[in-house]
Scaffold this motif. Structure first.
Motif, PDB file in Angstrom:
ATOM      1  N   THR A 231      43.809 -86.366-113.351  1.00 54.93           N
ATOM      2  CA  THR A 231      43.331 -85.169-112.662  1.00 54.93           C
ATOM      3  C   THR A 231      41.980 -85.388-111.982  1.00 54.93           C
TER       4      THR A 231
ATOM      5  N   PRO B  33      51.641 -85.398-102.512  1.00 51.48           N
ATOM      6  CA  PRO B  33      51.849 -84.003-102.922  1.00 51.48           C
ATOM      7  C   PRO B  33      53.309 -83.595-102.743  1.00 51.48           C
TER       8      PRO B  33
ATOM      9  N   LYS C  99      50.281 -77.262-106.771  1.00 55.27           N
ATOM     10  CA  LYS C  99      48.953 -77.803-106.549  1.00 55.27           C
ATOM     11  C   LYS C  99      48.555 -78.802-107.644  1.00 55.27           C
ATOM     12  N   THR C 100      49.570 -79.334-108.328  1.00 52.95           N
ATOM     13  CA  THR C 100      49.326 -80.311-109.394  1.00 52.95           C
ATOM     14  C   THR C 100      49.823 -81.692-109.003  1.00 52.95           C
TER      15      THR C 100
ATOM     16  N   TYR D 124      47.727 -84.476-106.846  1.00 55.00           N
ATOM     17  CA  TYR D 124      46.346 -84.019-106.678  1.00 55.00           C
ATOM     18  C   TYR D 124      45.436 -84.585-107.766  1.00 55.00           C
TER      19      TYR D 124
ATOM     20  N   ASP E 276      41.615 -82.397-104.682  1.00 55.57           N
ATOM     21  CA  ASP E 276      41.768 -83.434-103.660  1.00 55.57           C
ATOM     22  C   ASP E 276      43.135 -84.112-103.741  1.00 55.57           C
ATOM     23  N   LEU E 277      43.604 -84.575-102.591  1.00 51.58           N
ATOM     24  CA  LEU E 277      44.842 -85.337-102.560  1.00 51.58           C
ATOM     25  C   LEU E 277      44.631 -86.683-103.250  1.00 51.58           C
TER      26      LEU E 277
END
Length: 342
Positions: free
Chosen positions: A245, A274, A281-282, A285, A289-290
């Motif tokens: 993460t 992604p 959004k997990t 990422y 941020d990507l």
């Protein structure tokens, strides 16, 4: 790669961009006018470009970029579903559906191999084989199979999987292995675990000895392997960064994978693009941020005093969809790891 090569690559890229637009792969039918590409316009320049490209990939010193490609769609409706649309400087592409290839897939695969020196491989996942066996036996999927009973199923599964390398002229395989930390195992569980792993890795090693022209990669958690000596024969070893993460977690996973007996000069990290689901959004990422963007900068620098050997990218076709440049972040990874490649 020398300055002359850089100039050739840059000229080719500029010329290509002049004749390729975002509309080339829409559903609108063309009126029969086809803009010539660099291959038709300047065959000598293109041939020199391909020669330099293959030389670059043959250089053992460059950092590798492997991608995983979803080829489940057999009637493509987007260029993102075509192998030949991938960036030329990718070292290897792993097909997620390695069997039952369509004729057009095999043709594109051959073009990448022969013209661009791109290796085409596929995964053999030990953990998935164990899950399939447990499901067949109607037991808990996480349970460690009894080695004596599991061997026949494992051998049959591997025999079927390894035959694909010859059937479709693959350049090699990627061994996927996560394994477990044995700290809390009973002696009986640990014994079964070691026997199953040893049998699996032994069959793979025997195949590689008989197919020394094929490449062999590893992804997963090499720190959980008991038979780490096998890794000396592997071309690259990817630690799992898909659950990280933040950048510190990438470094942590990388450092775990570069432990004792693992060839540290061949260890890279694997991340994901992604999801195409905008609500997710997990996946792919690192915080906000990507991951594919930040890993380009992270992998270009020494980590824990060691050079990162390469980057692996899951679901690479998700990176195709950018208006300013297709495979925008994949290209950034390639150029960050190997700055002369523009």
């Amino acid at each position: 790669m020398n300055n002359k090569t850089n100039i050739i690559v840059t000229l080719l890229f500029a010329a290509s961009c002049a004749f390729v637009s975002c509309d080339d792969w829409t559903d609108v039918e063309s009126i029969g006018i086809k803009q010539p590409g660099i291959e038709e316009q300047n065959p000598e320049l293109y041939a020199k470009y391909l020669e330099n490209l293959c030389q670059y990939k043959a250089d053992a010193e460059h950092k590798k970029v492997y991608v995983w490609f979803d080829n489940s769609e057999k009637k493509p409706f987007s260029q993102a579903q075509h192998l030949v649309a991938l960036p030329d400087s990718i070292d290897a592409v792993a097909l997620e559906c390695p069997d039952n290839l369509a004729d057009w897939e095999r043709n594109e695969m051959s073009e990448m191999q022969t013209k661009k020196g791109t290796k085409v491989i596929y995964d053999i996942n030990f953990d998935s084989i164990k899950v399939a066996y447990n499901r067949q036996q109607e037991v808990v999927q996480e349970a460690e199979p009894v080695a004596q009973e599991f061997e026949t199923f494992l051998m049959d599964s591997l025999s079927t999987a390894l035959k694909l390398s010859q059937k479709y002229d693959y350049d090699g395989i990627c061994v996927s292995y996560t394994g477990k930390v044995s700290t809390h195992m009973t002696e009986e569980e640990k014994n079964e675990y070691i026997q199953n792993e040893t049998f699996f890795m032994g069959i793979i090693n025997d195949w590689h000895l008989r197919n020394s022209d094929k490449i062999i990669a590893f992804k997963g958690k090499p720190q959980n392997l008991y038979a780490k000596t096998y890794l000396k024969e592997y071309d690259i070893i990817f630690a799992l960064g898909t659950e990280a993460t933040n950048r510190d977690m990438l470094t942590y996973e990388y450092s775990l994978a570069t432990g004792q007996e693992v060839p540290e000069n061949r260890v890279g990290i694997i991340i994901s693009t992604p999801s195409l689901d905008s609500s997710d959004k997990t996946t792919g990422y690192l915080g906000a941020d990507l991951a594919i963007d930040k890993v380009a900068e992270w992998a270009a620098l020494p980590q824990s005093g060691k050079q990162v050997a390469g980057v692996g990218i899951y679901n690479v076709s998700n990176d195709y969809f950018y208006t300013d440049k297709n495979y925008k972040y994949t290209r950034k990874v390639i150029s960050s790891l190997n700055p002369p490649i523009k």
